[in-house]
Design a protein around this motif. Structure first.
Motif, PDB file in Angstrom:
ATOM      1  N   SER A  85      15.748  -6.655  -1.157  1.00 21.15           N
ATOM      2  CA  SER A  85      14.942  -7.687  -0.499  1.00 21.15           C
ATOM      3  C   SER A  85      13.455  -7.324  -0.407  1.00 21.15           C
ATOM      4  O   SER A  85      12.730  -7.955   0.336  1.00 21.15           O
ATOM      5  CB  SER A  85      15.505  -8.056   0.882  1.00 21.15           C
ATOM      6  N   ARG A  86      13.024  -6.339  -1.169  1.00 19.23           N
ATOM      7  CA  ARG A  86      11.599  -6.043  -1.265  1.00 19.23           C
ATOM      8  C   ARG A  86      11.113  -6.644  -2.580  1.00 19.23           C
ATOM      9  O   ARG A  86      11.762  -6.525  -3.598  1.00 19.23           O
ATOM     10  CB  ARG A  86      11.336  -4.536  -1.283  1.00 19.23           C
ATOM     11  N   ARG A  87       9.960  -7.265  -2.559  1.00 24.35           N
ATOM     12  CA  ARG A  87       9.468  -7.997  -3.734  1.00 24.35           C
ATOM     13  C   ARG A  87       8.939  -7.074  -4.816  1.00 24.35           C
ATOM     14  O   ARG A  87       9.293  -7.191  -5.976  1.00 24.35           O
ATOM     15  CB  ARG A  87       8.401  -9.002  -3.305  1.00 24.35           C
ATOM     16  N   SER A  88       8.049  -6.142  -4.422  1.00 31.17           N
ATOM     17  CA  SER A  88       7.449  -5.299  -5.451  1.00 31.17           C
ATOM     18  C   SER A  88       6.673  -4.154  -4.822  1.00 31.17           C
ATOM     19  O   SER A  88       6.341  -4.177  -3.640  1.00 31.17           O
ATOM     20  CB  SER A  88       6.518  -6.119  -6.343  1.00 31.17           C
ATOM     21  N   LEU A  89       6.366  -3.181  -5.655  1.00 29.39           N
ATOM     22  CA  LEU A  89       5.462  -2.097  -5.293  1.00 29.39           C
ATOM     23  C   LEU A  89       4.037  -2.492  -5.679  1.00 29.39           C
ATOM     24  O   LEU A  89       3.837  -3.373  -6.519  1.00 29.39           O
ATOM     25  CB  LEU A  89       5.831  -0.829  -6.067  1.00 29.39           C
ATOM     26  N   ASN A  90       3.075  -1.807  -5.137  1.00 28.94           N
ATOM     27  CA  ASN A  90       1.684  -1.981  -5.530  1.00 28.94           C
ATOM     28  C   ASN A  90       1.528  -1.610  -7.000  1.00 28.94           C
ATOM     29  O   ASN A  90       2.135  -0.649  -7.480  1.00 28.94           O
ATOM     30  CB  ASN A  90       0.827  -1.087  -4.622  1.00 28.94           C
TER      31      ASN A  90
END
Length: 155
Positions: free
Chosen positions: A127-132
């Motif tokens: 449920s995390r969209r993306s990393l930097n």
């Protein structure tokens, strides 16, 4: 020399950090237009500190122009829907590490480009969209460089 390719980056600070990354790790940084900022942007200059003169940086007017210039053997497209983990690849120094714009990532058209050898993911919690963008490029580049014994580095 590993080659980082940012397709249409949008945030100057991320690209500035990638300039610094390329300089300290001996990689090339390639940018595909359109860019979401000017290369004269103060945030880009500040994030890159005094590493701009130490980095190999090229700007390409399109992805087709980048392919023509780079003549890639292998291109790894980093995306949240990748089929393989970044740690499962045996990197070669000529590999291209391809990343998309911060807001949307790589488009389906780019991920399906015949130059792309594999879609690759960096693990993260559900449920995390993306990393930097710059952080992801750093993780991947350092894994590739590690596999090559940090060739040329002061250890």
């Amino acid at each position: 020399m590993f080659r980082i390719l940012f397709h249409s980056p949008e945030i100057p600070g991320n690209t500035g950090n990638a300039i610094r990354l390329a300089a300290v790790a001996g990689a090339e940084l390639h940018l595909v237009e359109p860019l979401g900022f000017s290369l004269e942007d103060s945030k880009l200059r500040r994030a890159g500190l005094d590493y701009h003169d130490l980095a190999v940086l090229s700007v390409h007017e399109s992805l087709a122009a980048a392919w023509k210039s780079l003549a890639p053997e292998r291109v790894f497209a980093f995306t949240s829907d990748g089929e393989v983990s970044y740690t499962d690849i045996r990197y070669r120094a000529s590999d291209i590490l391809l990343f998309g714009p911060e807001s949307v990532g790589l488009s389906a058209e780019v991920k399906d480009d015949p130059h792309v050898s594999a879609r690759v993911r960096v693990p993260m919690l559900a449920s995390r969209r993306s990393l930097n963008l710059a952080n992801t490029a750093s993780i991947v580049l350092y894994e590739a460089w590690r596999q090559h014994g940090f060739d040329g580095a002061v250890l």
